[in-house]
Design an enzyme around this catalytic site. Structure first.
Site, PDB file in Angstrom:
ATOM      1  N   GLU A  24      46.145  53.771   6.584  1.00 55.40           N
ATOM      2  CA  GLU A  24      45.567  53.458   7.901  1.00 55.40           C
ATOM      3  C   GLU A  24      44.042  53.384   7.881  1.00 55.40           C
ATOM      4  OE1 GLU A  24      47.309  52.225   9.939  1.00 55.40           O
ATOM      5  OE2 GLU A  24      49.248  53.203  10.163  1.00 55.40           O
ATOM      6  N   HIS A  82      44.660  60.932  13.190  1.00 52.94           N
ATOM      7  CA  HIS A  82      45.893  60.205  13.514  1.00 52.94           C
ATOM      8  C   HIS A  82      47.073  61.072  13.096  1.00 52.94           C
ATOM      9  CE1 HIS A  82      49.106  57.354  13.593  1.00 52.94           C
ATOM     10  NE2 HIS A  82      49.208  57.296  12.282  1.00 52.94           N
ATOM     11  N   HIS A  98      51.615  61.862  13.783  1.00 53.26           N
ATOM     12  CA  HIS A  98      52.908  61.480  14.356  1.00 53.26           C
ATOM     13  C   HIS A  98      53.488  62.703  15.070  1.00 53.26           C
ATOM     14  CE1 HIS A  98      53.608  58.029  11.181  1.00 53.26           C
ATOM     15  NE2 HIS A  98      52.432  57.948  11.777  1.00 53.26           N
ATOM     16  N   TYR A 110      45.784  67.444  36.001  1.00 54.29           N
ATOM     17  CA  TYR A 110      44.333  67.171  36.104  1.00 54.29           C
ATOM     18  C   TYR A 110      43.656  67.086  34.738  1.00 54.29           C
ATOM     19  CZ  TYR A 110      42.916  71.974  35.045  1.00 54.29           C
ATOM     20  OH  TYR A 110      42.688  73.158  34.413  1.00 54.29           O
ATOM     21  N   HIS A 160      54.873  54.613  17.262  1.00 54.60           N
ATOM     22  CA  HIS A 160      54.189  55.074  16.048  1.00 54.60           C
ATOM     23  C   HIS A 160      53.649  56.511  16.193  1.00 54.60           C
ATOM     24  CE1 HIS A 160      51.117  53.917  12.669  1.00 54.60           C
ATOM     25  NE2 HIS A 160      51.438  55.186  12.626  1.00 54.60           N
ATOM     26  N   TYR A 201      33.685  61.385  32.737  1.00 58.71           N
ATOM     27  CA  TYR A 201      34.517  60.341  33.333  1.00 58.71           C
ATOM     28  C   TYR A 201      33.986  58.942  33.000  1.00 58.71           C
ATOM     29  CZ  TYR A 201      37.882  58.356  36.514  1.00 58.71           C
ATOM     30  OH  TYR A 201      38.943  57.658  37.038  1.00 58.71           O
TER      31      TYR A 201
END
Ligand code: ZN
Length: 216
Positions: A74, A93, A95, A114, A156, A209
């Site tokens: 990857e 990353h 799984h 929240y 995935h 945000y």
């Protein structure tokens, strides 16, 4: 706290902590950290039992590989993310089970709690499906990570990014926990979703945000 004073050691420590959490099944997870004109990434087939700092692979901006091992399959995805988001220095990353379950439904993690605002917006997106190890999967993940610190990958797994390996690790733990809690709630009904104005209010309290990465 993962000490980044020695980056190879810090990556090995991150892999060990992911394995301790049960997020890496077999050799499925991979971790990268931005480093001198490229990144240091876990090799293909890495797990906490066989990974040592000298087995990590350096991949530069042109994709030139330095190291005795083959980089994670990857690596295109990690490189694309680090290239697209200069504020991110670390990419994880995995799984992890609940994230995979949700990603297989091709559902985002919505504003059912929240804390979803901590990822930078009203949801954690599910990236469109692309074959593992491809440049296209990298493009898909980059799209889904816009203004976010995490995304799911359809059929995935998940991605978390951060300014540090510690931040990306904590985001991974948070996402897997919330995905599990959302799936639990779905088993008995349709969870109430918080409106956008409330998520914006919570996001401002987190200070991230619409930007994804927490300050500092
Ligand atoms: Zn994967």
């Amino acid at each position: 706290m993962i000490d980044e004073g020695n980056l190879p050691n810090a990556i090995v420590e991150t892999v060990r902590r992911l394995q301790d959490k049960g997020f890496n099944h077999g050799n499925s997870g991979n971790v990268s950290r931005r480093l001198s004109g490229g990144m240091l990434i876990t090799p293909t087939g890495a797990n906490s039992a066989n990974l040592t700092p000298d087995r990590l692979v350096h991949v530069d901006a042109a994709g030139v590989v330095t190291g005795e091992c083959i980089p994670s399959s990857e690596w295109h995805m990690h490189a694309a993310i680090l290239n697209a988001y200069p504020a991110a220095n670390a990419v994880i990353h995995t799984h992890a089970d609940a994230c995979v379950a949700l990603a297989c439904l091709r559902k985002p993690l919505p504003s059912f709690h929240y804390m979803v605002a901590a990822f930078g917006g009203t949801d954690v997106r599910c990236a469109r499906y692309a074959t593992f190890g491809t440049v296209d999967l990298g493009a898909s993940a980059v799209e889904a990570l816009k203004d976010r610190t995490a995304c799911l990958l359809a059929n995935h797994g998940m991605i978390a990014i951060g300014k540090t390996l510690e931040a990306a690790f904590q985001t991974t733990v948070k996402l897997e926990t919330l995905a599990r809690q959302y799936l639990m709630a779905l088993q008995v009904g349709e969870p109430a979703l918080l409106p956008e104005a409330e998520m914006e209010r919570v996001g401002k309290r987190y200070g991230n945000y619409g930007t994804g990465l927490l300050p500092g």
